[in-house]
Design a protein around this motif. Structure first.
Motif, PDB file in Angstrom:
ATOM      1  N   ASP A  62       0.824  -1.217   0.000  1.00 14.79           N
ATOM      2  CA  ASP A  62       0.000   0.000   0.000  1.00 14.79           C
ATOM      3  C   ASP A  62       0.846   1.249   0.000  1.00 14.79           C
ATOM      4  O   ASP A  62       1.960   1.248   0.485  1.00 14.79           O
ATOM      5  CB  ASP A  62      -0.848   0.061   1.276  1.00 14.79           C
ATOM      6  N   ASP A  63       0.187   2.284  -0.408  1.00 10.74           N
ATOM      7  CA  ASP A  63       0.694   3.612  -0.105  1.00 10.74           C
ATOM      8  C   ASP A  63       0.444   3.843   1.367  1.00 10.74           C
ATOM      9  O   ASP A  63      -0.654   3.616   1.847  1.00 10.74           O
ATOM     10  CB  ASP A  63      -0.132   4.653  -0.880  1.00 10.74           C
ATOM     11  N   ASN A 123      -0.597   6.116   3.491  1.00  8.03           N
ATOM     12  CA  ASN A 123      -1.113   7.472   3.380  1.00  8.03           C
ATOM     13  C   ASN A 123      -1.115   8.225   4.695  1.00  8.03           C
ATOM     14  O   ASN A 123      -1.435   9.391   4.742  1.00  8.03           O
ATOM     15  CB  ASN A 123      -2.476   7.516   2.696  1.00  8.03           C
ATOM     16  N   LYS A 180       4.338  -1.459   3.175  1.00  8.53           N
ATOM     17  CA  LYS A 180       3.973  -0.035   3.021  1.00  8.53           C
ATOM     18  C   LYS A 180       5.073   0.663   2.223  1.00  8.53           C
ATOM     19  O   LYS A 180       6.249   0.560   2.557  1.00  8.53           O
ATOM     20  CB  LYS A 180       3.883   0.659   4.398  1.00  8.53           C
TER      21      LYS A 180
HETATM   22  C1  LIG Z   1      -5.600   5.625   3.752  1.00  6.89           C
HETATM   23  O1  LIG Z   1      -6.572   6.584   4.054  1.00  6.89           O
HETATM   24  C2  LIG Z   1      -7.874   6.086   4.002  1.00  6.89           C
HETATM   25  C3  LIG Z   1      -8.818   7.239   4.233  1.00  6.89           C
HETATM   26  O2  LIG Z   1      -8.240   8.174   5.087  1.00  6.89           O
HETATM   27  C4  LIG Z   1      -8.072   4.972   5.041  1.00  6.89           C
HETATM   28  O3  LIG Z   1      -9.361   4.462   4.970  1.00  6.89           O
HETATM   29  C5  LIG Z   1      -7.059   3.885   4.748  1.00  6.89           C
HETATM   30  O4  LIG Z   1      -7.123   2.891   5.718  1.00  6.89           O
HETATM   31  C6  LIG Z   1      -5.664   4.458   4.713  1.00  6.89           C
HETATM   32  N1  LIG Z   1      -4.729   3.428   4.269  1.00  6.89           N
HETATM   33  C7  LIG Z   1      -3.592   3.203   4.895  1.00  6.89           C
HETATM   34  C8  LIG Z   1      -2.755   2.145   4.299  1.00  6.89           C
HETATM   35  O5  LIG Z   1      -3.247   3.828   5.874  1.00  6.89           O
END
Ligand SMILES: *[C@@H]1O[C@H](CO)[C@@H](O)[C@H](O)[C@H]1NC(C)=O
Ligand SMILES: *[C@@H]1O[C@H](CO)[C@@H](O)[C@H](O)[C@H]1NC(C)=O
Ligand SMILES: *[C@@H]1O[C@H](CO)[C@@H](O)[C@H](O)[C@H]1NC(C)=O
Ligand SMILES: *[C@@H]1O[C@H](CO)[C@@H](O)[C@H](O)[C@H]1NC(C)=O
Ligand SMILES: *[C@@H]1O[C@H](CO)[C@@H](O)[C@H](O)[C@H]1NC(C)=O
Ligand SMILES: *[C@@H]1O[C@H](CO)[C@@H](O)[C@H](O)[C@H]1NC(C)=O
Ligand SMILES: *[C@@H]1O[C@H](CO)[C@@H](O)[C@H](O)[C@H]1NC(C)=O
Ligand SMILES: *[C@@H]1O[C@H](CO)[C@@H](O)[C@H](O)[C@H]1NC(C)=O
Ligand SMILES: *[C@@H]1O[C@H](CO)[C@@H](O)[C@H](O)[C@H]1NC(C)=O
Length: 886
Positions: free
Chosen positions: A236-237, A239, A322
Motif C-alpha cells: 500500500d501507499d 497514506n 507499506k
Molecule cells: C488511507 O486513508 C484512508 C482514508 O483516510 C483509510 O481508509 C485507509 O485505511 C488508509 N490506508 C492506509 C494504508 O493507511
C-alpha cells in the motif's frame, strides 16, 4: 472494418465524447495523442486501455505516415503511425492544459523506417521556447521516449519539434499526465527522466497504466548477483505518512532485490554514475517497502550515503507492505555520484530496494512570450488568409524561428511585440482583415501585390506607430481613412496605394467620386467613427467639404503647433467663458465654438504650476491617442498659469446624469443601451491599457467621466490627466491618492501601487451603477458601497432586485446576471483576481449578444462559430453562460 469505424466516429463525435467520459473516468486529465492518426479517430489501446485520439486538432502541419508493417509486430498500436515534418524548421503542438499545474509529459518515437530511407534521424524537442531534449535513435525498431515533469505557467503548452539538419523530425505519440503538485518537487527547474526502474521484477515486462494511475513507465531491472525478494500481498501507499504520495503501483513495489552478502558478512548496494557535464543536477527517488514478515530475531536497517556521506540523515527501516519514498527537495551538482545503501552492523538482513527513479534538472527559462493580443491577432490573420507559410509556435520567439514576414521588437518591458508584417506577394484574397488593427505596435505593414478587395478598414487609424503602409498592386476600392491620409501628408506615414482599382488617398477625390455621402448616409456608425477623427482635423476637413463656406484655403496639413491656442483665442472660442458645461476634478469645463464646431474647453485650476513642465510633451502625446471611445483632444492653451484643454463636444453630457435618481422616466436608458455604453467605455479603457505605449492608466474612471455623443456612443474623458498633473504619489509619499471615493481601488489605496487593474476596479463600480442606477456610495445605507449592496442582494439569487426598477422587466435575465458577474469580478479586492479590460470587453460583447438575441427572438441555445471550430452554449441553471465540454 477499420475504415468504417473511423467513419462512424467522425459522424458522431458528441456521442463518443459521452461514452468516453463514462468508461474512462480514471483517465481524467490525461491527454493521449496518437500522432498521425486520422482526424477524429480514437481507440482504446488493447493492452493498457488508454484512450488515444488523433493529434490533428492540436497541430496544423506535418503528414501522417505508417511505419513498416514488419516493425509493428509486438508493438503497441499508438506507435504504428507517425506524424512527420518534412517542412519548416519548427513545428509545434499547442495543447490546452491547466495553468500552474504539474504534468508528466512524454513524447514517444519509433522510427520503423516510416520514410523508407532507413536512416535514423536526429532532432530537438522544445517545450515552449526552451530546448528540452535531443531525440536520437540506436535502432530502427526500438522505441525512444523523452519524459519531463513540468509545471505549466499558462493555460496552453507548446511542444515543438526542431529540425537540426540531421533528418526529418517525426513523432509517434504525445502524452500528458497530471501529477500532484506535492510530488517531484524541485527547488528550481523541471525534471527530465533519466532512469525509472522496477527492481527485482521477475516478469520481464514494463508496467504502466492501469497499474500505475499516474501512467509512469516502470522498466524491469535485475542482476545475476542479486537476491530477489517478492510478495504476493498488496503493497500500500502509506497514506498516514509524509512519504506516501508517490503512488508507486503495488505490482512494482511487490518485487525487490537485495545484494548478496559480501565476505565480511554485510552487504551494500552501490549506484555509481558520472554526469555528462558537471553542471547537471540530479534528483533521485528511492522507493522502499519491506516484503518479508520479519521474525523477532531479524532486522533490516541500512543507511543511504552519497559519496561516503550520509545522504538520508537517519537509519532507514523499510515498513512491512507499506511504500515509502526517500528523496530530497534540492540538488547540487557533483562530479560523480556514488550512492550506497549500507547495511547496519546490527542488521541481520541486507538492504533491499523495490524501485527507483533518477531525473536530471532542466532549467526552462520563463522567457516572456509574445504579447497575447499580438499572438491572437496574428493567428486570426493567419487563419483569415490561410497563410501557407510555416507560422507556428510563438511568432517572435525564439528569435531564430520567428515567423517569416513578421518582425518583432524585443525591447518592450513585458513581452515582445510585433512591429512589422510583410505579406507582400502572398496570394492574399478577400478584404483587408481588421485583425491587423489589433497589432497595436505595428510600424510597417506591407500587403502589396495580392488580390485584396474592398476598402481599407477605418480601424487602421488605431495603429498609432504605423509609418509604412504599402497597399500597392491590389484591387482595393474606396478611400484611405482620412486619419491615415492626414498622417501621410504630415510626413509621419509612407503610404503606397498605386495599382489598385479605385483606391483614393487624398481628401479631394472623395468629393469627386461622391463616395463619402452615400457611405455616411447608409452606415450611420461610420459617421460616428469619422467624427472622432474629423473633429481633430476639423478645419482642413470642413474646408474640403464646403461645410465652412467662408474658407477657401487649400491647406490640408495641420502642424502640431496649430493645435496650440493663445489665451485670447480661448476667450474668443468660449465667448468669454459664457457657458459652463460642468465642473470636473481638474477644473471647469466651458462650451466653445471653433469655426462653428462645438468644443468643450477645460480650464485647469492653476493653483500650482509645479509639475507642469512636462505639460507640453504629455499633451502632445495625448493628442496622438485616437479611439472612437475616447474623447479627442483637439488642442490646448498654455500661457503661464492659464492652461486649457480643448476637447470634442459631447452633446448628451455624462452618464452620471442619465443614471441619477432625478432623471425622469422618459429618458431611462434601456438595458441594451446600458450594455452598449458599458462596452464602449470598456473598449476605450482597453485601448488606453493595451493600445498605448506606454500604457495609460486612467486613474479616475467614473460615471461622470463617461460622456455621451449625440447618438449615445460613449467616450471616456479625462484620461491621461493624472499623468500630467502628478499628485504626491509620484514622489512616493502616499499622502494623497488620486481618484474619487467609491471608485478607488482598495489595493491601490493600501499599497499606493497603481496599475491597470486599478482602473478595472473603478470600471466594475461604474458597471454596477449602470446595472442598478445607484450611486457608488450611499451614505444612508448600512452597506454603503455599491459592491457590498449588490453582493448582499445577489446572495439571495434575486437579480430583479438588483437592476434599476425603472427598466420594468424589459431585459434578458441572463444578460443581467452576466453583467453582474463581470462587475463583481472587476471589484475583487485583490488585483490579480480581477479580469483584464480585454476579458471585460469580450464578456460584455457576450452580454450584449444575449440581450440582442432576446430582442430578435433568437433562441438562447445556439451554436456559434468560434475560433477553432464549434462551441456550443447553453444557459446553465445560474443563468451564466458556459461552454459545453466537447
Ligand atoms: C488511507 O486513508 C484512508 C482514508 O483516510 C483509510 O481508509 C485507509 O485505511 C488508509 N490506508 C492506509 C494504508 O493507511
Ligand atoms: C544520443 O546522443 C547522445 C549524445 O550525443 C549519446 O550519448 C547517446 O548515446 C545517443 N543515444 C543513442 C540511442 O544513440
Ligand atoms: C497544490 O495544489 C493545491 C490545489 O490543487 C493548492 O491548494 C496548493 O497551494 C498547491 N501547492 C503548491 C505548493 O503549489
Ligand atoms: C524478455 O522478453 C524479451 C522479449 O519481450 C525476450 O527477448 C527476452 O528473452 C525475455 N527475457 C527473459 C529473461 O525472459
Ligand atoms: C532466528 O530464530 C529462528 C527460530 O525462531 C532460528 O531458526 C534462526 O536461526 C534465528 N536466526 C538468527 C539470525 O538468529
Ligand atoms: C562508493 O562508495 C562506497 C562506500 O562509500 C565505496 O566502498 C566504493 O568504493 C565507492 N565506489 C566508487 C566507484 O567510488
Ligand atoms: C542498530 O543500531 C542503530 C544505531 O547504529 C540503532 O539505531 C538501532 O536501533 C539498532 N537496531 C537494533 C535492532 O538493535
Ligand atoms: C516585403 O517583402 C518583399 C519581398 O519579400 C520585399 O521586397 C519588400 O521590401 C518587403 N517590404 C518591406 C516593407 O520591408
Ligand atoms: C507578385 O506576386 C506574384 C505571385 O503572387 C509573383 O510571381 C510576382 O513576381 C510578384 N510581383 C512583384 C512585382 O513582386
Amino acid at each position: 472494418m477499420k475504415i468504417l469505424k473511423h467513419f462512424v466516429y467522425a459522424m458522431l463525435p458528441l456521442v463518443f465524447v459521452l461514452v468516453h467520459l463514462v468508461h474512462a473516468q480514471d483517465q481524467s486529465g490525461f491527454i493521449s495523442l496518437d500522432c498521425g492518426l486520422p482526424k477524429d479517430s480514437r481507440y482504446s489501446e488493447p493492452t493498457t486501455k488508454i484512450d488515444y485520439i488523433s493529434d490533428a486538432p492540436f497541430i496544423s502541419s506535418g503528414i501522417s505516415k505508417s511505419i513498416f508493417q514488419a516493425y509493428k509486430a509486438n508493438q503497441p498500436r499508438h506507435v504504428g503511425l507517425v506524424r512527420s515534418f518534412p517542412q519548416g524548421s519548427r513545428n509545434c503542438y499547442k495543447l490546452k492544459v491547466r495553468r500552474a499545474a504539474k504534468y508528466l509529459i512524454r513524447a514517444t518515437f519509433l522510427y520503423g523506417n516510416y520514410d523508407g530511407l532507413n536512416k535514423l534521424p536526429q532532432f530537438d524537442l522544445h517545450l515552449g521556447l526552451n530546448k528540452w531534449a535531443t531525440v536520437n535513435f540506436s535502432s530502427v525498431n526500438l522505441i525512444t521516449m523523452r519524459e519531463i515533469i513540468h509545471i505549466t505557467s499558462q493555460s496552453h503548452l507548446q511542444i515543438c519539434l526542431i529540425n537540426i539538419n540531421s533528418g526529418t523530425p517525426f513523432i509517434s505519440a504525445l502524452e500528458l499526465r497530471p501529477l500532484k503538485n506535492n510530488t517531484y518537487v524541485t527547488s528550481t527547474g523541471s525534471l527530465a527522466l533519466a532512469y525509472r526502474y522496477d527492481i527485482g521484477s521477475t516478469a520481464n515486462q514494463s508496467y504502466r497504466y492501469p497499474y500505475d494511475l499516474l501512467d509512469r513507465l516502470w522498466t524491469p531491472y535485475t542482476q545475476k548477483d542479486w537476491t530477489t525478494v517478492t510478495t504476493s500481498h498488496t503493497v500500500d501507499d502509506n497514506n498516514a505518512s509524509v512519504y506516501d504520495s508517490y503512488q508507486v503501483p503495488s505490482i512494482v513495489m511487490s518485487t525487490s532485490a537485495a545484494p548478496l552478502k559480501a565476505r565480511g558478512g554485510s552487504a551494500s548496494w552501490e549506484f555509481y554514475w558520472e554526469p555528462a557535464d558537471l553542471t547537471t543536477k540530479y534528483y533521485v527517488y528511492w522507493h522502499f517497502a519491506e516484503l518479508q514478515k520479519l521474525q523477532s530475531n531479524q532486522s533490516r536497517a541500512f543507511q543511504v550515503t552519497l559519496n561516503g556521506k550520509l545522504w538520508y540523515p537517519k537509519t532507514f527501516f523499510p515498513t512491512y507492505l507499506k511504500s515509502r519514498t526517500l528523496h530530497s527537495n534540492w540538488a547540487s551538482p557533483v562530479s560523480s555520484y556514488n550512492f550506497s545503501l549500507v547495511q547496519l552492523a546490527n542488521s541481520t538482513l541486507p538492504p533491499i530496494l523495490n524501485a527507483f527513479e533518477v531525473y536530471t534538472v532542466i532549467e526552462l527559462f520563463s522567457q516572456p512570450e509574445t504579447d497575447q493580443n499580438d499572438v491572437d491577432a496574428i493567428n486570426n490573420i493567419k487563419s483569415t488568409y490561410r497563410v501557407s507559410r510555416n507560422w507556428q509556435g510563438d511568432p517572435c520567439l525564439p528569435t531564430e524561428y520567428s515567423w517569416a514576414g513578421v518582425n518583432c521588437n524585443h525591447e518592450y518591458v513585458d513581452n515582445p511585440r510585433i512591429i512589422s508584417l510583410n505579406l507582400s506577394s502572398s496570394g492574399l484574397t478577400g478584404e483587408i482583415t481588421s485583425y491587423i488593427s489589433s497589432l497595436a505596435m505595428l510600424e510597417s505593414l506591407d500587403l502589396s501585390n495580392n488580390t485584396l478587395i474592398g476598402s481599407v478598414p477605418e480601424s487602421l487609424y488605431r495603429l498609432q506607430k504605423l509609418s509604412v503602409l504599402n497597399l500597392k498592386g491590389n484591387m482595393l476600392t474606396g478611400s484611405v481613412p482620412a486619419e491615415l491620409i492626414e498622417r501621410s501628408k504630415n510626413g509621419f506615414l509612407s503610404l503606397s496605394v498605386e495599382e489598385n482599382q479605385g483606391l483614393c488617398a487624398s481628401f479631394s477625390c472623395k468629393k469627386k467620386k461622391n463616395i463619402l455621402i452615400p457611405l455616411v448616409s447608409s452606415i450611420g456608425a461610420l459617421l460616428v467613427l469619422l467624427s472622432a477623427a474629423a473633429i481633430f482635423v476639423a478645419p482642413a476637413w470642413k474646408k474640403q467639404h464646403g461645410i465652412d463656406a467662408r474658407s477657401t484655403v487649400q491647406n490640408t496639413s495641420l502642424e502640431p503647433k496649430q493645435r496650440q491656442f493663445t489665451y485670447s483665442e480661448v476667450l474668443k472660442i468660449t465667448n468669454n467663458f459664457e457657458r459652463i458645461l460642468g465642473k470636473g476634478g481638474f477644473g471647469t469645463v466651458y462650451h466653445g465654438l471653433i469655426k462653428s464646431t462645438d468644443v468643450a474647453v477645460k480650464m485647469l485650476s492653476s493653483s500650482s504650476t509645479e509639475g507642469y513642465h512636462q505639460f507640453q510633451a504629455e499633451v502632445k502625446l495625448l493628442m496622438r491617442v485616437y479611439h472612437r471611445n475616447l474623447t479627442s483632444l483637439v488642442g490646448y492653451c498654455h500661457e503661464g498659469t492659464r492652461i486649457a484643454l480643448i476637447y470634442e463636444y459631447m452633446a448628451n453630457g455624462n452618464l452620471q446624469s442619465y443614471l441619477s435618481a432625478e432623471n425622469t422616466n422618459e429618458n431611462v436608458l434601456s438595458w441594451q443601451g446600458r450594455i452598449q455604453i458599458a462596452l464602449d467605455a470598456a473598449q476605450g479603457l482597453e485601448y488606453l491599457h493595451n493600445g498605448c505605449e506606454p500604457p495609460i492608466v486612467h486613474r479616475d474612471v467614473k460615471t461622470s467621466n463617461i460622456l455621451l455623443a449625440r447618438n449615445f456612443q460613449a467616450k471616456l474623458a479625462d484620461f491621461g490627466l493624472s499623468k500630467i498633473f502628478p499628485t504626491d504619489s509620484d514622489t512616493h509619499v502616499s499622502t494623497k491618492v488620486a481618484g474619487t471615493p467609491g471608485y478607488l481601488d482598495p489595493e491601490y489605496y493600501k499599497t499606493n501601487r497603481l496599475n491597470e487593474k486599478s482602473d478595472v476596479y473603478s470600471f466594475g463600480v461604474v458597471l454596477l451603477e449602470i446595472i442598478t442606477s445607484r450611486p457608488a456610495i450611499s451614505r444612508s445605507q448600512e452597506r454603503a458601497h455599491i459592491s457590498q449592496w449588490v453582493s448582499y442582494v445577489v446572495a439571495d439569487g434575486d437579480i430583479r432586485s438588483v437592476i434599476d426598477p425603472r427598466l420594468e422587466g424589459d431585459f434578458e435575465v441572463n444578460s443581467v446576471w452576466k453583467a453582474v458577474e463581470i462587475a463583481m469580478a472587476c471589484v475583487s479586492p485583490t488585483s490579480f483576481q480581477r479580469p483584464s479590460m480585454n476579458q471585460v470587453v469580450a464578456e460584455l460583447k457576450d452580454c450584449l449578444a444575449i440581450e440582442e438575441a432576446r430582442k430578435n427572438h433568437i433562441p438562447l441555445i445556439h451554436a456559434a462559430e468560434a475560433d477553432s471550430g464549434e462551441k456550443f452554449y447553453v444557459a446553465s441553471s445560474t443563468g451564466s453562460i458556459n461552454p459545453l465540454p466537447r
